[in-house]
Design a protein around this motif. Structure first.
Motif, mmCIF file in Angstrom:
data_model
loop_
_atom_site.group_PDB
_atom_site.id
_atom_site.type_symbol
_atom_site.label_atom_id
_atom_site.label_comp_id
_atom_site.label_asym_id
_atom_site.label_seq_id
_atom_site.Cartn_x
_atom_site.Cartn_y
_atom_site.Cartn_z
ATOM 1 N N THR A 195 0.846 -1.195 0.000
ATOM 2 C CA THR A 195 0.000 0.000 0.000
ATOM 3 C C THR A 195 0.883 1.248 0.000
ATOM 4 N N HIS A 196 0.285 2.394 -0.342
ATOM 5 C CA HIS A 196 1.037 3.649 -0.466
ATOM 6 C C HIS A 196 0.353 4.782 0.287
ATOM 7 N N THR A 197 1.142 5.779 0.659
ATOM 8 C CA THR A 197 0.627 6.978 1.320
ATOM 9 C C THR A 197 1.013 8.205 0.504
ATOM 10 N N ASP A 198 0.627 9.368 1.012
ATOM 11 C CA ASP A 198 0.956 10.599 0.305
ATOM 12 C C ASP A 198 2.426 10.995 0.445
ATOM 13 N N LEU A 199 3.241 10.150 1.078
ATOM 14 C CA LEU A 199 4.677 10.406 1.069
ATOM 15 C C LEU A 199 5.228 10.254 -0.346
ATOM 16 N N ALA B 208 -3.637 9.547 0.540
ATOM 17 C CA ALA B 208 -4.034 9.674 1.937
ATOM 18 C C ALA B 208 -2.803 9.632 2.838
ATOM 19 N N SER B 209 -2.949 10.204 4.019
ATOM 20 C CA SER B 209 -1.850 10.219 4.978
ATOM 21 C C SER B 209 -1.621 8.828 5.561
ATOM 22 N N LEU B 210 -0.473 8.670 6.188
ATOM 23 C CA LEU B 210 -0.156 7.414 6.868
ATOM 24 C C LEU B 210 -1.216 7.097 7.916
ATOM 25 N N GLU B 211 -1.601 8.106 8.695
ATOM 26 C CA GLU B 211 -2.602 7.885 9.747
ATOM 27 C C GLU B 211 -3.931 7.419 9.162
ATOM 28 N N ASP B 212 -4.355 8.042 8.060
ATOM 29 C CA ASP B 212 -5.639 7.676 7.457
ATOM 30 C C ASP B 212 -5.602 6.261 6.866
ATOM 31 N N MET B 213 -4.500 5.910 6.230
ATOM 32 C CA MET B 213 -4.385 4.565 5.652
ATOM 33 C C MET B 213 -4.384 3.506 6.751
ATOM 34 N N VAL B 214 -3.677 3.765 7.833
ATOM 35 C CA VAL B 214 -3.634 2.814 8.948
ATOM 36 C C VAL B 214 -5.016 2.664 9.575
ATOM 37 N N ALA B 215 -5.710 3.777 9.768
ATOM 38 C CA ALA B 215 -7.052 3.706 10.357
ATOM 39 C C ALA B 215 -8.011 2.917 9.469
ATOM 40 N N ALA B 216 -7.923 3.125 8.157
ATOM 41 C CA ALA B 216 -8.798 2.398 7.231
ATOM 42 C C ALA B 216 -8.479 0.910 7.234
ATOM 43 N N ALA B 217 -7.199 0.575 7.338
ATOM 44 C CA ALA B 217 -6.810 -0.839 7.392
ATOM 45 C C ALA B 217 -7.296 -1.475 8.688
ATOM 46 N N ALA B 218 -7.177 -0.757 9.782
ATOM 47 C CA ALA B 218 -7.636 -1.284 11.069
ATOM 48 C C ALA B 218 -9.138 -1.537 11.046
ATOM 49 N N ALA B 219 -9.871 -0.647 10.354
ATOM 50 C CA ALA B 219 -11.324 -0.810 10.255
ATOM 51 C C ALA B 219 -11.700 -2.072 9.493
ATOM 52 N N ALA C 31 1.051 -3.473 5.946
ATOM 53 C CA ALA C 31 2.330 -2.922 5.521
ATOM 54 C C ALA C 31 2.140 -1.661 4.696
ATOM 55 N N VAL C 32 2.958 -0.665 4.973
ATOM 56 C CA VAL C 32 3.050 0.539 4.151
ATOM 57 C C VAL C 32 4.319 0.405 3.320
ATOM 58 N N THR C 33 4.178 0.498 1.993
ATOM 59 C CA THR C 33 5.312 0.224 1.094
ATOM 60 C C THR C 33 5.447 1.338 0.060
ATOM 61 N N ASP C 34 5.826 2.519 0.508
ATOM 62 C CA ASP C 34 5.970 3.626 -0.435
ATOM 63 C C ASP C 34 7.179 3.399 -1.350
ATOM 64 N N HIS C 35 7.153 4.119 -2.476
ATOM 65 C CA HIS C 35 8.173 3.928 -3.505
ATOM 66 C C HIS C 35 9.560 4.327 -3.029
ATOM 67 N N ALA C 36 10.557 3.662 -3.599
ATOM 68 C CA ALA C 36 11.965 3.941 -3.320
ATOM 69 C C ALA C 36 12.485 4.966 -4.341
ATOM 70 N N PRO C 37 13.752 5.412 -4.229
ATOM 71 C CA PRO C 37 14.193 6.595 -4.987
ATOM 72 C C PRO C 37 14.366 6.445 -6.490
ATOM 73 N N ASP C 38 14.404 5.229 -7.040
ATOM 74 C CA ASP C 38 14.613 5.117 -8.485
ATOM 75 C C ASP C 38 13.469 5.724 -9.291
ATOM 76 N N LEU C 39 12.267 5.792 -8.704
ATOM 77 C CA LEU C 39 11.172 6.519 -9.356
ATOM 78 C C LEU C 39 11.339 7.982 -8.966
ATOM 79 N N ALA C 40 12.151 8.700 -9.746
ATOM 80 C CA ALA C 40 12.605 10.041 -9.365
ATOM 81 C C ALA C 40 11.464 11.000 -9.102
#
Length: 576
Positions: free
Chosen positions: A344-348, A353-364, A371-380
């Motif tokens: 899953t991804h956040t607005d980072l 959505a923010s990390l808090e909002d994604m976590v709350a939705a998952a908990a619901a 797991a939060v899996t935002d992109h790594a740096p190769d996607l510039a």
């Protein structure tokens, strides 16, 4: 009725495409793309928002918000209509070809006068593209493949879009007095990745009220046929919906028949004939006397044929009848078996959505882990840095101490480079709880190079999951060319799971690849790849695809309890 969000999302994406086609400001086009995604993923209906309310949505600025309000109020946006008029219709038609971008479509129109798919095919066969800058023999082959994908998808819509419409109609039919039962059938019930038309069945003693109610629904744009036994309509999105009303006593037989597939029905009818029976949409009958033997439920119909109930997702004549006769049908993984989401991804990065909002939705959703899996740096374009990802880790660890009953995992989605390398060195990757690795670029590599690329990623001890493995976008981008049997063997050898990406535009791996991979002993992860809280429920489509691949919960790592999943992740790293 569907929310206005989808219509606004489509409008803004169209405007972004029109800007790109006409050679406009690329930053402006990108801004409208981001706004389109933000509106589509926004959890609330935007129809009642004013400019101020719209501007609170990420990536929606003042100008865009004003266009949205204008569109929702009048149905028109002069700026967008002016762009439409300025771009030849033929060029817009060409951009529907997977792999052919707006700039190249414009070049083909301006240089060769190509304004249709048919003219483009002819130009390729006459080798006229090879004299154009940026085109060549490989480009021609890629475009031809894209045209083939487009033709296969013609007239079909994605599973998720069809499901939304079908569930609206079922809900409306259930409100009509006299409704005993109602559901959708056909390829939608079998969870096919794309749908040609939707079949809705009602059990009732009188058909007329339902036929009238369907024709009068606001989402219906055209009534194709209106009869006592069947009414066909076309929605505003162009989807055909066929409604049939069955006698309650024939519900099971009708549901079995209209669910299909055609090949499955041929197989079951042949089985009936061998037993001196006749099977139809009305029931199972003794062929000699005509006596009805079973019809009210699907379970009764299958039992009379000597079969257990066969899940709709298996009804493709891939051996399910033979397995049923032998008592060897698998207990398929179900949505309720899934204990967590590992991609899953956040607005980072590119989430909404923010990390808090994604976590709350998952908990619901009642997950045991997430797991939060935002992109790594190769996607510039995502501008990820070590500092940013480590700050997110600290934020997530703090949240983990406040969320009851759900373990939070800090992960990343790595980019598999052209040579199979990853964004971060092994020492840094060791700090993540889970790493998903995916191909995001260089889709046109040779078969041998692409295969080596995947295998090298599998062999990295920190890569637990290969994300959306073929990279396809259904009806928009074909999968990459690789020796996937070699990739599946590598996954089994290295203990790397393959993702079943649940986004309706991907469903990647698809069911046929899942069946092949399972024979190698591969494990799978059914993930939403959510970029918004509203995407988390996409998981249902991934589970449906997993079922079509005959998977059980033992095959799916995120259907396991945390202790077993943790052991799987630990064992993968121990292979270094």
């Amino acid at each position: 009725m569907a929310r206005a969000n989808e219509k606004v999302e489509a409008l803004l994406q169209e405007y972004a495409d029109l800007i790109a086609i006409s050679g406009g400001d690329s930053f402006k086009a990108r801004a409208y793309e981001k706004a389109a995604r933000a509106i589509g993923g926004h959890p609330a209906d935007v129809a009642g928002l004013d400019v101020k309310g719209l501007r609170e949505i990420p990536n929606v600025g003042k100008s865009i918000a004003e266009k949205i309000v204008e569109y929702l109020g009048t149905g028109h946006v002069p700026d967008i209509e002016a762009r439409r008029a300025a771009v030849p219709a033929g060029v817009r038609a060409l951009t529907a070809i997977p792999g052919l971008g707006p700039r190249k479509a414009l070049v083909l129109y301006e240089e060769l006068g190509v304004s249709s798919v048919e003219q483009l095919e002819q130009a390729i066969h006459e080798e006229r593209l090879r004299d154009l800058k940026g085109f060549g023999e490989q480009t021609e082959q890629n475009i031809l493949h894209g045209i083939s994908v487009l033709k296969k998808a013609d007239g079909r819509i994605l599973l998720g879009a069809a499901m939304d419409i079908a569930e609206q109609i079922v809900a409306e039919m259930e409100r009509v007095p006299g409704c005993v039962r109602c559901t959708y059938a056909g390829s939608l019930r079998r969870m096919r990745e794309s749908i040609g038309d939707v079949d809705v069945l009602v059990a009732a003693d009188r058909s007329a009220p339902f036929m009238t109610a369907l024709a009068e629904l606001p989402l219906v744009a055209d009534v194709i046929a209106h009869g006592a036994k069947k009414t066909s309509v076309r929605t505003g999105t162009g989807l055909q919906v066929d409604l049939r009303v069955l006698p309650p006593a024939s519900w099971g037989a009708g549901l079995q028949y209209f669910t299909g597939s055609k090949a499955h029905n041929i197989r079951t009818r042949a089985l009936a004939v061998r037993q001196g029976l006749k099977l139809s949409e009305y029931g199972v009958f003794d062929a000699e006397s005509g006596k009805s033997l079973a019809s009210e439920t699907e379970e009764e119909v299958y039992a009379r044929l000597g079969l257990p109930w066969i899940p709709p997702t298996l009804r493709e004549d891939r051996g399910e009848v033979a397995a049923g006769l032998k008592g060897e049908l698998p207990v398929l993984v179900a949505e309720g078996d899934i204990r967590g989401d590992l991609h899953t991804h956040t607005d980072l990065t590119d989430g909404l959505a923010s990390l808090e909002d994604m976590v709350a939705a998952a908990a619901a959703r009642g997950y045991a882990y997430y797991a939060v899996t935002d992109h790594a740096p190769d996607l510039a374009m995502q501008r990820m840095t070590e500092e940013k990802i480590l700050a997110q880790r600290e934020q997530l660890r703090a949240l983990d101490r406040t969320v009851r009953g759900m373990r939070l995992l800090h992960g990343t989605e790595l980019n598999i480079g052209p040579d199979g390398g990853l964004d971060w060195p092994d020492g840094f990757l060791a700090g993540f709880d889970v790493c998903v690795a995916s191909v995001h670029s260089h889709f046109g590599q040779s078969r041998a190079a692409m295969t080596r690329r995947f295998i090298r990623a599998c062999e990295n001890p920190h890569v637990a999951v290969i994300g959306h493995p073929t990279t396809r976008r259904i009806g928009r981008r074909p999968g990459v060319d690789a020796d996937f049997d070699a990739v599946f063997e590598a996954c089994a050898r290295t203990g790397t799971a393959l993702e079943i990406n649940a986004h309706p535009e991907r469903l990647d791996l698809g069911d046929e690849d899942i069946l092949r991979a399972k024979r190698y002993g591969v494990k799978f992860a059914v993930n939403s790849d959510a970029h918004a809280t509203t995407h988390l429920p996409y998981l249902r489509y991934g589970v449906g695809t997993a079922q079509r691949g005959w998977l059980t919960k033992d095959d799916v790592i995120n259907a396991w309890p945390w202790t077993r999943l943790h052991r799987f992740l630990r064992d993968k790293r121990a292979r270094a």
